[in-house]
Write a protein that holds these residues in place. Structure first.
Motif, PDB file in Angstrom:
ATOM      1  N   ASN A 103      32.697  28.924  38.581  1.00  0.00           N
ATOM      2  CA  ASN A 103      32.443  29.413  39.935  1.00  0.00           C
ATOM      3  C   ASN A 103      30.940  29.367  40.145  1.00  0.00           C
ATOM      4  O   ASN A 103      30.349  28.324  40.036  1.00  0.00           O
ATOM      5  CB  ASN A 103      33.086  30.767  40.168  1.00  0.00           C
ATOM      6  N   GLN A 127      44.871  51.440  35.755  1.00  0.00           N
ATOM      7  CA  GLN A 127      44.223  50.743  36.862  1.00  0.00           C
ATOM      8  C   GLN A 127      42.989  51.510  37.318  1.00  0.00           C
ATOM      9  O   GLN A 127      41.934  50.925  37.564  1.00  0.00           O
ATOM     10  CB  GLN A 127      45.191  50.558  38.027  1.00  0.00           C
ATOM     11  N   ARG A 152      48.455  42.292  36.776  1.00  0.00           N
ATOM     12  CA  ARG A 152      48.394  42.866  38.133  1.00  0.00           C
ATOM     13  C   ARG A 152      47.136  43.729  38.285  1.00  0.00           C
ATOM     14  O   ARG A 152      46.462  43.684  39.311  1.00  0.00           O
ATOM     15  CB  ARG A 152      49.644  43.696  38.440  1.00  0.00           C
ATOM     16  N   GLU A 167      44.094  41.437  38.374  1.00  0.00           N
ATOM     17  CA  GLU A 167      44.042  40.754  39.663  1.00  0.00           C
ATOM     18  C   GLU A 167      43.485  41.685  40.746  1.00  0.00           C
ATOM     19  O   GLU A 167      42.701  41.273  41.599  1.00  0.00           O
ATOM     20  CB  GLU A 167      45.433  40.260  40.051  1.00  0.00           C
ATOM     21  N   ASN A 168      43.857  42.953  40.692  1.00  0.00           N
ATOM     22  CA  ASN A 168      43.337  43.932  41.636  1.00  0.00           C
ATOM     23  C   ASN A 168      41.823  44.101  41.477  1.00  0.00           C
ATOM     24  O   ASN A 168      41.091  44.198  42.466  1.00  0.00           O
ATOM     25  CB  ASN A 168      44.057  45.271  41.461  1.00  0.00           C
ATOM     26  N   LYS A 170      39.765  41.805  40.382  1.00  0.00           N
ATOM     27  CA  LYS A 170      39.163  40.571  40.895  1.00  0.00           C
ATOM     28  C   LYS A 170      39.089  40.590  42.418  1.00  0.00           C
ATOM     29  O   LYS A 170      38.049  40.271  43.007  1.00  0.00           O
ATOM     30  CB  LYS A 170      39.981  39.368  40.415  1.00  0.00           C
ATOM     31  N   LYS A 171      40.170  40.973  43.062  1.00  0.00           N
ATOM     32  CA  LYS A 171      40.209  40.993  44.527  1.00  0.00           C
ATOM     33  C   LYS A 171      39.338  42.100  45.105  1.00  0.00           C
ATOM     34  O   LYS A 171      38.663  41.893  46.106  1.00  0.00           O
ATOM     35  CB  LYS A 171      41.648  41.159  45.011  1.00  0.00           C
ATOM     36  N   SER A 172      39.341  43.250  44.475  1.00  0.00           N
ATOM     37  CA  SER A 172      38.585  44.392  44.993  1.00  0.00           C
ATOM     38  C   SER A 172      37.083  44.229  44.841  1.00  0.00           C
ATOM     39  O   SER A 172      36.316  44.651  45.702  1.00  0.00           O
ATOM     40  CB  SER A 172      39.001  45.685  44.280  1.00  0.00           C
ATOM     41  N   ASP A 189      35.420  41.183  43.617  1.00  0.00           N
ATOM     42  CA  ASP A 189      34.915  39.811  43.636  1.00  0.00           C
ATOM     43  C   ASP A 189      34.119  39.492  42.363  1.00  0.00           C
ATOM     44  O   ASP A 189      32.945  39.131  42.416  1.00  0.00           O
ATOM     45  CB  ASP A 189      34.066  39.572  44.880  1.00  0.00           C
ATOM     46  N   ILE A 208      45.315  33.939  37.107  1.00  0.00           N
ATOM     47  CA  ILE A 208      44.463  35.028  37.580  1.00  0.00           C
ATOM     48  C   ILE A 208      43.081  35.012  36.930  1.00  0.00           C
ATOM     49  O   ILE A 208      42.070  35.247  37.583  1.00  0.00           O
ATOM     50  CB  ILE A 208      45.155  36.379  37.318  1.00  0.00           C
ATOM     51  N   ASP A 236      39.659  33.710  34.908  1.00  0.00           N
ATOM     52  CA  ASP A 236      38.742  32.575  35.004  1.00  0.00           C
ATOM     53  C   ASP A 236      38.418  31.955  33.646  1.00  0.00           C
ATOM     54  O   ASP A 236      38.187  30.756  33.555  1.00  0.00           O
ATOM     55  CB  ASP A 236      37.441  33.022  35.683  1.00  0.00           C
TER      56      ASP A 236
END
Length: 156
Positions: free
Chosen positions: A8, A29, A77, A80-81, A83-85, A87, A106, A108
């Motif tokens: 990236n 989490q 899961r 992934e949260n 990563k999305k939350s 960045d 999911i 990298d």
């Protein structure tokens, strides 16, 4: 000859040292998100790129009764949260060839623990995902000459 590569936007081998950090194992989490947020603030403050790392299953515990993590599905899961939350780039380790594909969806960077780095089927499964693979290996006695002995692992 020095070879740099980019995952990236993070350059390895360049001027800035990428930091791979996070809790050894996913406890919950909430815990992982809190840790990732704090680590991201610190790395941003010092101007270094972050790759967040935590394991969904720590199979190399010293006791068979130790907590190993939430498992593949729940752990992915949670990651992934993160990563999305936040960045951030992610890395985690795999212990079995069947884990490579779902993890690659999911994560990298796929890590292979030192105690599994000679498992051909595992390495092949990780490499065929097309993801960058980070192998942790234990140095051979030949590699330790002049180093004062010592143990530990090295990245290859």
């Amino acid at each position: 000859m020095k070879k740099n590569f980019v995952i990236n936007s993070i350059e390895f081998g360049g001027r800035d040292l990428p930091i791979i950090a996070g809790p050894c194992v996913i406890e919950s989490q909430e815990h992982v998100l809190r840790m990732a947020e704090k680590i991201k603030i610190i790395t941003e403050d010092i101007g270094l790129p972050l790759i967040f790392k935590s394991s969904f299953d720590k199979g190399n515990r010293s006791s068979h009764t130790s907590y190993r993590g939430p498992g593949l599905e729940k752990g992915l899961r949670i990651l992934e949260n993160v990563k999305k939350s936040l960045d951030v780039l992610l890395t985690t380790d795999i212990h079995d060839a069947t884990q490579a594909r779902p993890v690659a969806e999911i994560i990298d960077i796929i890590q292979i623990p030192a105690f599994l780095c000679r498992q051909g089927d595992l390495l092949k499964a990780a490499v065929t995902t097309g993801k960058i693979c980070l192998l942790y290996t234990s140095p051979s006695p030949r590699d330790q000459r002049g180093s004062g002995g010592g143990g530990g692992g090295g990245e290859k």
